[in-house]
Design a protein around this motif. Sequence first.
Motif, PDB file in Angstrom:
ATOM      1  N   PHE A  56       0.834  -1.205   0.000  1.00  0.00           N
ATOM      2  CA  PHE A  56       0.000   0.000   0.000  1.00  0.00           C
ATOM      3  C   PHE A  56       0.870   1.258   0.000  1.00  0.00           C
ATOM      4  CE2 PHE A  56      -2.218   3.459   2.071  1.00  0.00           C
ATOM      5  CZ  PHE A  56      -3.464   3.449   1.457  1.00  0.00           C
ATOM      6  N   THR A  57       1.926   1.254   0.805  1.00  0.00           N
ATOM      7  CA  THR A  57       2.806   2.425   0.903  1.00  0.00           C
ATOM      8  C   THR A  57       3.556   2.664  -0.396  1.00  0.00           C
ATOM      9  OG1 THR A  57       3.078   2.025   3.282  1.00  0.00           O
ATOM     10  CG2 THR A  57       4.674   3.470   2.212  1.00  0.00           C
ATOM     11  N   VAL A  58       4.125   1.598  -0.972  1.00  0.00           N
ATOM     12  CA  VAL A  58       4.854   1.730  -2.238  1.00  0.00           C
ATOM     13  C   VAL A  58       3.892   2.076  -3.370  1.00  0.00           C
ATOM     14  CG1 VAL A  58       6.265   0.493  -3.927  1.00  0.00           C
ATOM     15  CG2 VAL A  58       6.682   0.186  -1.468  1.00  0.00           C
ATOM     16  N   ASN A  59       2.697   1.490  -3.324  1.00  0.00           N
ATOM     17  CA  ASN A  59       1.692   1.713  -4.358  1.00  0.00           C
ATOM     18  C   ASN A  59       1.263   3.178  -4.425  1.00  0.00           C
ATOM     19  OD1 ASN A  59      -0.185   0.520  -6.330  1.00  0.00           O
ATOM     20  ND2 ASN A  59      -1.780   1.127  -4.877  1.00  0.00           N
ATOM     21  N   ALA A  60       1.409   3.895  -3.308  1.00  0.00           N
ATOM     22  CA  ALA A  60       1.004   5.300  -3.276  1.00  0.00           C
ATOM     23  C   ALA A  60       1.990   6.208  -3.999  1.00  0.00           C
ATOM     24  CB  ALA A  60       0.848   5.763  -1.834  1.00  0.00           C
ATOM     25  N   LEU A  61       3.207   5.737  -4.229  1.00  0.00           N
ATOM     26  CA  LEU A  61       4.253   6.597  -4.775  1.00  0.00           C
ATOM     27  C   LEU A  61       3.917   7.184  -6.151  1.00  0.00           C
ATOM     28  CD1 LEU A  61       7.472   4.660  -3.663  1.00  0.00           C
ATOM     29  CD2 LEU A  61       6.378   6.642  -2.595  1.00  0.00           C
ATOM     30  N   PRO A  62       3.317   6.421  -7.089  1.00  0.00           N
ATOM     31  CA  PRO A  62       2.976   7.052  -8.374  1.00  0.00           C
ATOM     32  C   PRO A  62       1.993   8.210  -8.223  1.00  0.00           C
ATOM     33  CG  PRO A  62       2.925   4.667  -8.579  1.00  0.00           C
ATOM     34  CD  PRO A  62       3.060   4.963  -7.122  1.00  0.00           C
ATOM     35  N   ILE A  63       1.018   8.081  -7.314  1.00  0.00           N
ATOM     36  CA  ILE A  63       0.031   9.146  -7.125  1.00  0.00           C
ATOM     37  C   ILE A  63       0.671  10.355  -6.462  1.00  0.00           C
ATOM     38  CG2 ILE A  63      -2.177   9.761  -6.073  1.00  0.00           C
ATOM     39  CD1 ILE A  63      -2.382   7.691  -8.292  1.00  0.00           C
ATOM     40  N   THR A  64       1.413  10.122  -5.383  1.00  0.00           N
ATOM     41  CA  THR A  64       2.038  11.247  -4.690  1.00  0.00           C
ATOM     42  C   THR A  64       3.111  11.910  -5.553  1.00  0.00           C
ATOM     43  OG1 THR A  64       3.501   9.647  -3.584  1.00  0.00           O
ATOM     44  CG2 THR A  64       1.544  10.379  -2.379  1.00  0.00           C
ATOM     45  N   SER A  65       3.822  11.118  -6.348  1.00  0.00           N
ATOM     46  CA  SER A  65       4.810  11.695  -7.260  1.00  0.00           C
ATOM     47  C   SER A  65       4.137  12.565  -8.305  1.00  0.00           C
ATOM     48  CB  SER A  65       5.616  10.585  -7.937  1.00  0.00           C
ATOM     49  OG  SER A  65       6.349   9.831  -6.992  1.00  0.00           O
ATOM     50  N   MET A  66       2.956  12.162  -8.743  1.00  0.00           N
ATOM     51  CA  MET A  66       2.194  12.983  -9.698  1.00  0.00           C
ATOM     52  C   MET A  66       1.857  14.344  -9.084  1.00  0.00           C
ATOM     53  SD  MET A  66      -1.593  12.252 -11.279  1.00  0.00           S
ATOM     54  CE  MET A  66      -2.321  12.436  -9.642  1.00  0.00           C
ATOM     55  N   TYR A  67       1.445  14.340  -7.798  1.00  0.00           N
ATOM     56  CA  TYR A  67       1.173  15.600  -7.116  1.00  0.00           C
ATOM     57  C   TYR A  67       2.418  16.490  -7.110  1.00  0.00           C
ATOM     58  CZ  TYR A  67      -3.264  13.812  -5.230  1.00  0.00           C
ATOM     59  OH  TYR A  67      -4.534  13.331  -5.085  1.00  0.00           O
TER      60      TYR A  67
END
Length: 206
Positions: free
Chosen positions: A152-163
């Motif tokens: 879940f934590t690693v999976n969030a990286l593409p979304i947060t990186s987009m921000y």
Amino acid sequence: MLAGWVLNLTPGPDVLYIISRSLRGGRRAGFAAIAGISAGCLVHVALASLGLGMLLATSATLFSAIKWIGAAYLLWVGVRLLRSKGGPDTLQEGVDATSGGAGSWWQVFAGGFLTNVLNPKVVLFFLAFLPQFIAPSVQNKPLAFAMLGLIFTVNALPITSMYVLLADRMRTSRWAARGMQWLDKVAGVLFIGFGVRLAMSARPMP
């Protein structure tokens, strides 16, 4: 992974912190914020995997103590943002609203970590969300829980990186240069709102 992405797209204190740091300090500051928030998530996953999260879910006193500390921190960040003079910054010249002094990547990381780890509802979220994806036949459920939390934590990286990338691109526009003061005021109000909402929240029933 799809469920995680949907949740990561939901605005909250973590997303607001990432965007505000990226707008003020660029993509490197934004990625430092992501690192701090991710570290906070891993702490919550570890606590939940070890069973300490269940103690937090069942102890009204412990939940209230962490809740009030987290709410006070969010309110403090909001007040600092409201008092900030605004304006774009750099690593050497930046002003970190969460510390009130000269900004550094370590301060940005620490601010993201505290924003996440001082919110007791995050560990309760993991306790409610992740077990839905663990098959009843799994023998080592704590290990499965920890692995799902890591995913879940690693999976969030593409979304947060987009921000981060979108905010970094916006900071070079005329709007960002002229509206940085208003950005701080809006972010400050939102952080205060998050703090008040956390302070008013009740402990979910175990």
